[in-house]
Design an enzyme around this catalytic site. Structure first.
Site, PDB file in Angstrom:
ATOM      1  CG  ASN A  54      -1.156   0.900  29.840  1.00  0.00           C
ATOM      2  OD1 ASN A  54      -0.894   2.027  29.422  1.00  0.00           O
ATOM      3  ND2 ASN A  54      -1.102  -0.178  29.067  1.00  0.00           N
TER       4      ASN A  54
ATOM      5  NE  ARG B   2      -6.838   4.607  21.326  1.00  0.00           N
ATOM      6  CZ  ARG B   2      -7.957   4.815  20.667  1.00  0.00           C
ATOM      7  NH1 ARG B   2      -7.929   5.412  19.503  1.00  0.00           N
ATOM      8  NH2 ARG B   2      -9.111   4.427  21.146  1.00  0.00           N
TER       9      ARG B   2
ATOM     10  CG  ASP C 146      -0.129  -3.766  25.893  1.00  0.00           C
ATOM     11  OD1 ASP C 146      -0.589  -3.577  24.754  1.00  0.00           O
ATOM     12  OD2 ASP C 146      -0.555  -3.178  26.909  1.00  0.00           O
TER      13      ASP C 146
END
Ligand code: EPU
Length: 418
Positions: A23, A92, A305
């Site tokens: 990320n 996404r 997460d």
């Protein structure tokens, strides 16, 4: 499709090296769209998601090459400004090209992501933020078309709740906007600070790094970056929790313990021994784990997460645990699968009440999203008997070489074709 076969109830021993953060790497790669020249990004994990982001950049006209874990990206010859539905639906985070493409090209067309396995996940904050920077937006045929007259102009952006990719998109749009932008209630995740560091290395002017208020003075041009991707705190946390469920003693290296304040404290109160040094953690589980309650929160709170993985630990703890998910509305998809392995969990609204049991049992289970898949691995490592986890492509989106890393820790795990 591949599946994982795990023979559980074997302790983990040895050392595991943490990869660069998925990320963090995704916005760093997207930020190369902001300037010409060859950008250098070190410590980039080789994952399905980083490959998808590079495939997306290729469709825009970018070139890239990989030298070990260093990625070199050149976006000199951009010839397309559209992120297609086919790419956005598989990942996404493709939405991260919206801000930089608009800033560099003055226009962009990006497919709307739609819902996903963990919730509706709208992008209204991204769109409102870009509007506040002077963008004109239209929604047509499932795509957002954004354009700016001559250039974007600085503005005030306030997020109702801190959004990680929302903050990143607005940052990337604002660095080339004319004038000052202030992002209030910005996300404070370390991945956002990694992006701020990259943008500053490119010549951007940003104040407030690591806080919920970022102030950006737009500049007219940026230069190529050299930046190192931070270690993956979610991968780190997943291995720490795995030692909690399977037992053993493991050194987790090349990580950043300061990025996991709430997890480390919670695991210690559950009874794990964790020794910290600057870039590594040593974890062991001396006795049965005690139940603890957690509530997911934006950073520095407990990360959503790691919620699924921590829940597995609580299925094996002494007592009752309440796990409350406040970030995503549908992030308990792992519960039904964990119950198939014998876990005792009840869902009440956005909380899961977990009653610790003696042992989990191997079963055939199915992965539904990335972190749910990781939780099934963590469960399988502790379970008595054999667990077969299907649809592991989710896992391959976010955990570099998970099979190799677990095997090196002595886990009995293998990948097979379904
Ligand atoms: N939200 C809105 N509108 C928006 C944006 C967000 O209502 O325009 C809401 C979301 O629905 C959610 C909350 O705001 O309730 C926070 O979501 P956020 O925008 O922060 O999530 P994200 O940026 O889409 C990133 C990570 C996720 C991680 C979340 C939360 C990346 C690429 N993804 O998503 O990672 O769960 O932040 O920390 O950075 C994963 O790696 O498995 C993963 C899902």
């Amino acid at each position: 499709m591949n599946k994982l076969i795990i023979e559980g109830a074997h302790k983990l021993q040895g050392e595991v090296r943490i990869s660069g953060a998925k990320n963090a790497a995704l916005p760093l790669i997207a930020a190369t769209l902001l300037a010409r020249g060859w950008h250098t990004i070190h410590n980039v994990p080789d994952l399905r998601d980083t490959r998808t982001m590079l495939a997306l950049l290729e469709t825009l006209g970018a070139e890239w090459k990989r030298e070990s874990s260093t990625l070199l990206v050149n976006t000199d010859s951009l010839n397309n400004f559209e992120a297609s539905y086919d790419l956005v639906k598989t990942m996404r985070a493709s939405i991260l090209v919206l801000g930089p493409l608009l800033a560099r090209m003055g226009k962009t067309r990006v497919s709307l992501p739609g819902g996903c396995a963990i919730g509706a996940r709208p992008i209204d904050f991204h769109l409102q933020g870009l509007k506040n920077l002077g963008a004109t937006l239209a929604l047509e045929e499932g795509y957002v078309t954004a354009s700016a007259k001559k250039h974007l102009t600085g503005g005030n952006v306030y997020f109702d709740v801190p959004s990680v990719t929302g903050t990143e998109n607005i940052l990337m749009a604002a660095v080339l906007a004319k004038g000052e932008t202030v992002i209030k209630n910005a996300a404070r995740e370390p991945e956002v600070s990694n992006l701020v560091d990259m943008l500053i290395s490119m010549g951007a002017r940003i104040d407030g790094r690591g806080t919920d208020r970022l102030t950006i003075q737009g500049v007219t041009r940026l230069k190529p970056a050299e930046i190192t991707t931070i270690p993956d705190r979610i991968e780190t946390g997943t291995y720490l929790i795995a030692v909690g469920t399977a037992g053993g003693e493991v050194s987790v290296t090349h990580c950043n313990p300061s990025h996991l304040p709430s997890l480390i404290e919670k695991l210690r109160s559950a009874g794990l021994i964790i020794k910290e040094s600057e870039n590594s953690l040593f974890v062991s589980r001396p006795a049965k784990v005690q139940s603890i309650d957690i509530k997911t929160q934006p950073y520095p709170g407990f990360p959503t997460d790691l919620q699924a993985q921590l829940m597995v630990l609580m299925t094996l703890a002494n007592g009752l645990s309440v796990i409350t998910e406040t970030i995503f509305e549908n992030r308990f998809m792992h519960v039904a699968e964990l119950k198939r392995m014998g876990a005792e969990i009840k869902i009440n609204g956005n909380s899961a009440i977990v009653k610790g049991i003696k042992q989990l049992k191997g079963a055939r289970v199915m992965a539904t999203d990335l972190r749910a898949s990781a939780s099934l691995v963590v469960a399988a490592l502790a379970a008595h008997g054999v667990t077969e986890i299907s649809r592991i492509y989710h896992l391959e989106r976010g955990y570099e070489d998970i099979v190799g890393k677990l095997q090196a820790l002595g886990a009995r795990v293998r990948k097979e074709q379904e």
